[in-house]
Scaffold this motif. Structure first.
Motif, short mmCIF file in Angstrom:
data_model
loop_
_atom_site.label_atom_id
_atom_site.label_comp_id
_atom_site.label_asym_id
_atom_site.label_seq_id
_atom_site.Cartn_x
_atom_site.Cartn_y
_atom_site.Cartn_z
N GLU A 16 0.84 -1.20 0.00
CA GLU A 16 0.00 0.00 0.00
C GLU A 16 0.87 1.25 0.00
O GLU A 16 0.69 2.16 -0.81
N HIS A 17 1.83 1.29 0.90
CA HIS A 17 2.70 2.47 0.98
C HIS A 17 3.64 2.56 -0.22
O HIS A 17 3.78 3.63 -0.82
N ASN A 62 1.48 3.28 -3.59
CA ASN A 62 0.61 4.45 -3.59
C ASN A 62 1.25 5.72 -3.06
O ASN A 62 0.73 6.81 -3.31
#
Length: 102
Positions: A19-20, A23
């Motif tokens: 996710e990090h 994104n």
């Protein structure tokens, strides 16, 4: 052409890491002036069928050593480095490579 290689060990939580990374971190890194290409490889295992100690590799291509040095002085590169240390400082190894034809 030279490249900076970021090699990441297995994170504790792959979903949070992904996710990090995809994104937040990758979009910051993609804005670095002089960056010609960025290739991300997810490590899926070893030739012996086992899980690798590594999870992800990112290759960031620059025209020359000078172009790379200039890029690393920019605010965008500093932002990328700060973000990297914040979310993956203990997982990442950074290397500089020079592509060889042949």
């Amino acid at each position: 052409m030279i490249k900076m290689i970021a090699l990441y060990k297995q994170p504790e939580n792959k979903e949070v890491f992904d996710e990090h990374y995809f994104n937040v971190h990758a979009p910051i890194t993609a804005k670095i002036p002089g960056l010609r290409k960025m290739k991300v490889t997810k490590i899926v295992g070893t030739p012996m069928g086992k899980e690798s100690e590594y999870y992800l590799m990112c290759e960031m291509y620059y025209d020359s050593h000078e172009a790379f040095k200039e890029a690393m002085k920019t605010d965008e590169a500093k932002a990328s480095g700060k973000d990297l240390m914040g979310f993956a400082g203990k997982l990442v190894t950074l290397m500089i490579g020079e592509e060889i034809d042949g």
